[in-house]
Design a protein around this motif. Structure first.
Motif, mmCIF file in Angstrom:
data_model
loop_
_atom_site.group_PDB
_atom_site.id
_atom_site.type_symbol
_atom_site.label_atom_id
_atom_site.label_comp_id
_atom_site.label_asym_id
_atom_site.label_seq_id
_atom_site.Cartn_x
_atom_site.Cartn_y
_atom_site.Cartn_z
ATOM 1 N N GLU A 1 8.646 7.514 -6.884
ATOM 2 C CA GLU A 1 7.273 7.790 -7.406
ATOM 3 C C GLU A 1 6.773 9.138 -7.277
ATOM 4 N N ARG B 1 -0.161 7.372 -11.061
ATOM 5 C CA ARG B 1 1.057 7.257 -10.287
ATOM 6 C C ARG B 1 2.258 6.687 -11.267
ATOM 7 N N LEU C 1 3.533 11.244 -7.835
ATOM 8 C CA LEU C 1 1.802 11.409 -8.031
ATOM 9 C C LEU C 1 1.501 12.574 -9.128
#
Length: 352
Positions: free
Chosen positions: A243, A218, A245
């Protein structure tokens, strides 16, 4: 219809085959039944909710970790909740979501073992244990999933009933131990100058690009846009870094206001991603350091309104000069004609 809600303040709405599913944030969910039902689902310890909004674990391949979550029934009747786990992802709004119940999980959603259901008394709380068992061949890095508690209700309408599955849950992040290989790229970078057609007002610059997480960890993405002598930071002051992934991308849109068009603006997008630790926080550990990068951008900004004003002024000046020249020529022609007429008159008087 399906109504879907997530406990970390993340929400999404998905409609699948006449079934509505929802995941909600920390606020309780409410099922639209004859007797409304509200409930919450949060990570917990043996005594109840422990203040976490998500579950984060680092686990070796072929190993497992035990944890708990609490289902609280805020309604006035005893309710049996269906429990489930599924793969997680980030939706188009940048919020965490998980696969709807009619889609099969293939990653960490399949690693979670938990009871199929739990019955909770009115006003009561049930603590439910679950286990995350990482397969031996699991790839190192971050894997996202979610756990939900749901109920199915029926909404009547014009002789037909529509099943509504309402789900409340929280995120489960598993970092499989091993070598982290953070990597990313900037794609689909576009820059546009928005012209203000009022020549006395400046325009603005819009820059849009995608940051693609090509590694297995991440990333919290932050950076700077430098263009037209200005610098814009993203995220903005007071906002959290975006953020991303592994395998996903995030679109970033930036605007630089009050910029006068000066034909061309060279610029640069500089990114400084940071790996998010297994505990859910950015980390500066050398072992997972991510190199910064910069991408050049060149923007054309033709000052059309100002050029049109200059062309208009030039045409006006040319018209005035042409009229002045024409008036001068007309005056000279009249004077010449008057002189000729005077000479003819003098010649006639002499002959007489």
């Amino acid at each position: 219809m399906t109504r879907f809600r997530f406990s970390a303040g993340l929400a999404a709405l998905v409609t699948v085959a006449g079934l509505a599913v929802g995941l909600a944030g920390a606020a309780p969910a409410v099922a639209e039944e004859a007797a409304p039902v509200s409930w919450s689902v949060t990570p917990a310890d043996a005594s109840g909710p422990d203040g976490r909004v998500a579950v984060e674990h680092e686990i070796d391949p072929a190993a497992s970790a035990d944890d708990r979550f609490a289902v609280r029934n805020l309604g006035s009747e005893e309710i049996t909740f269906r429990l489930a786990a599924a793969d997680g992802f980030t939706n188009d709004n940048g919020r965490f979501d998980m696969l709807p119940s009619d889609q099969e999980s293939v990653d960490s959603g399949t690693w979670i073992t938990l009871p199929e259901s739990v019955t909770v008394a009115p006003g009561g709380t049930a603590v439910v244990p679950f286990t995350i068992a990482v397969p031996e061949d699991a790839q190192p890095g971050d894997h996202a999933a979610g756990i939900t508690a749901s109920i199915l209700s029926v909404k009547e309408g014009e002789g037909t009933g529509v099943g509504v599955e309402s789900r409340v849950g929280f995120r489960v992040m598993t970092r499989v131990a091993g070598e982290l290989a953070p990597a990313y790229s900037v794609q689909h970078l576009e820059a546009d100058y928005r012209t203000s057609w009022n020549p006395l007002r400046p325009g603005s610059i819009d820059v849009v690009f995608d940051v693609v997480n090509e590694g297995n960890a991440r990333l919290a993405v932050a950076g700077l846009l430098s263009i037209a002598g200005r610098t814009v930071a993203f995220p903005a002051e007071g906002e959290s870094p975006q953020e991303i992934l592994p395998g996903e991308s995030r679109s970033v849109a930036l605007t630089v206001s009050r910029v006068w068009p000066l034909f061309a603006f060279p610029g640069e997008v500089a990114l400084s991603p940071t790996v998010i630790s297994a505990s859910g926080e950015p980390t500066d550990e050398v072992a997972v350091e991510v190199a910064s990068s910069s991408t050049d951008v060149l923007l054309w900004a033709v000052p059309w309104p100002q050029l049109l004003v200059l062309v208009g002024l030039a045409l006006i000046i040319l018209a005035l000069l042409w009229r002045r020249g024409r008036s001068k020529r007309n005056l000279e022609a009249l004077l010449t004609e008057a002189r000729e007429e005077g000479r003819r008159s003098m010649a006639g008087v002499g002959q007489g």
